[in-house]
Design an enzyme around this catalytic site. Structure first.
Site, PDB file in Angstrom:
ATOM      1  N   TYR A 241       0.840  -1.201   0.000  1.00  0.00           N
ATOM      2  CA  TYR A 241       0.000   0.000   0.000  1.00  0.00           C
ATOM      3  C   TYR A 241       0.873   1.249   0.000  1.00  0.00           C
ATOM      4  O   TYR A 241       0.631   2.194  -0.754  1.00  0.00           O
ATOM      5  CB  TYR A 241      -0.905  -0.028   1.230  1.00  0.00           C
ATOM      6  CG  TYR A 241      -2.012   0.998   1.244  1.00  0.00           C
ATOM      7  CD1 TYR A 241      -3.090   0.901   0.375  1.00  0.00           C
ATOM      8  CD2 TYR A 241      -1.996   2.055   2.151  1.00  0.00           C
ATOM      9  CE1 TYR A 241      -4.115   1.840   0.397  1.00  0.00           C
ATOM     10  CE2 TYR A 241      -3.020   2.990   2.188  1.00  0.00           C
ATOM     11  CZ  TYR A 241      -4.078   2.875   1.306  1.00  0.00           C
ATOM     12  OH  TYR A 241      -5.095   3.801   1.334  1.00  0.00           O
TER      13      TYR A 241
ATOM     14  N   LYS B 250       1.158   4.204  -2.873  1.00  0.00           N
ATOM     15  CA  LYS B 250       0.795   5.582  -2.571  1.00  0.00           C
ATOM     16  C   LYS B 250       1.966   6.537  -2.765  1.00  0.00           C
ATOM     17  O   LYS B 250       1.777   7.695  -3.148  1.00  0.00           O
ATOM     18  CB  LYS B 250       0.243   5.685  -1.146  1.00  0.00           C
ATOM     19  CG  LYS B 250      -1.087   4.962  -0.947  1.00  0.00           C
ATOM     20  CD  LYS B 250      -2.185   5.483  -1.852  1.00  0.00           C
ATOM     21  CE  LYS B 250      -3.523   4.841  -1.563  1.00  0.00           C
ATOM     22  NZ  LYS B 250      -4.604   5.331  -2.446  1.00  0.00           N
TER      23      LYS B 250
END
Length: 328
Positions: A149, A153
């Site tokens: 993640y 990002k």
């Protein structure tokens, strides 16, 4: 302001759902997209009016392009495109199956790239538009058990900045990024999990409605980045200014605050297919957890203050070539 046409990817739950309801309440025309048709139809019913539902997976470029065409066919233009679609996986990097890691990065980085490509094509043709992507605090920092993640990002943050540079020739095209801290949404409980415990947002936890309102605020008054979270700036400062202290604290705090005490077997969660929406999750914290969060914040603040005092008290002099050299 006049009514706008707003496309929302990731509209079936969490921040996307909250933003859709906020735009609809304002009188904007909304186009709702996500993988799960049943949940999209529920959100459309909550929005009322002439909300358009278009099931689409942001990782499939053809589906994103078809979504843009559907919005144009119905409303003739797209004024705002807000992308909050995301999936997540918990676990040490070495414990996450490679195909799960790859899919999370695909969904959270290449998916937004597909959205940006379709949106900018429309915006260029009509001469205006606002693209809003949802990043995360972990797009500015890193944390154990969130490697995929965070990787995605960080990449999305780079993509957004590049797009802002490349659209400087079009002053009516805006590329904005929302940076949420912890938010009470289903992403934590629906995430793939190889950490052994169900994930949860560490305190302090904001509501999805607050983030939805922030998306609307970006549409009303576009800006490069909007960080929403009481401790976002403090955590970012600790990450950048005091890496040893940050790295010492982040592991224990993540284990205490970012994972609940509810065990769970290894699972790919909703990474490869949508699941029915269940808002919220195990976001309640006992006194020990809240105390740990407070202690971590105090530690960061104390070290930060000490570092700033030492920096202010250190005399400097100019040396040859203009370089700053500490006086011994």
């Amino acid at each position: 302001m006049d009514s706008r046409v707003v496309v929302l990817t990731g509209a079936s739950s969490g921040i996307g759902r909250a933003a859709a309801l906020a735009f609809a309440a304002r009188g904007d025309k909304v186009v709702l997209a996500a993988r799960g048709l049943a949940d999209l139809e529920k959100v459309a019913a909550e929005c009322g009016g002439d909300a358009l539902v278009v099931p689409a997976d942001v990782t499939v470029r053809e589906e994103v392009d078809a979504l843009a065409r559907a919005a144009l066919d119905r409303f003739g233009r797209i004024d705002v495109w807000a992308d909050t679609a995301a999936v997540m996986v918990y676990g040490r990097f070495e414990d996450i199956p490679p195909h799960v890691f790859d899919r999370v990065v695909t969904a959270d980085l290449l998916g937004p790239a597909n959205v940006a490509r379709a949106a900018l094509r429309v915006f260029r043709a009509q001469g205006h538009g606002t693209l809003i992507t949802a990043s995360s605090l972990v797009g500015h920092i890193t944390a154990p058990n969130m490697s995929a993640y965070s990787t995605a990002k960080w990449g999305l943050r780079a993509l957004s900045r590049t797009l802002r540079q490349e659209t400087r020739d079009a002053p009516d095209i805006h590329v904005c990024q929302l940076v949420p801290g912890s938010v009470d949404t289903p992403i934590y409980t629906s995430a793939a999990n190889y950490a052994g415990f169900v994930g949860r947002p560490p305190p302090p936890v904001d509501s999805a409605e607050r983030m939805g309102a922030a998306v609307v605020r970006l549409a009303d008054r576009p800006r490069r980045e909007l960080s929403v979270g009481a401790t976002n700036r403090l955590i970012e400062f600790g990450f950048v200014a005091m890496p040893p202290v940050y790295d010492l604290l982040v592991g224990p705090l993540m284990g205490r605050l970012g994972l609940s005490q509810r065990r769970t077997p290894p699972s790919s969660g909703n990474v490869f297919a949508s699941r029915p929406r269940v808002e919220g999750g195990p976001a309640r914290f006992g006194r020990a957890a809240v105390g740990a969060a407070a202690a971590g914040a105090v530690a960061l603040s104390g070290v930060a203050a000490l570092a700033l005092r030492r920096g202010a008290a250190t005399p400097w002099r100019r040396a040859g070539g203009g370089a700053g050299v500490r006086r011994k």
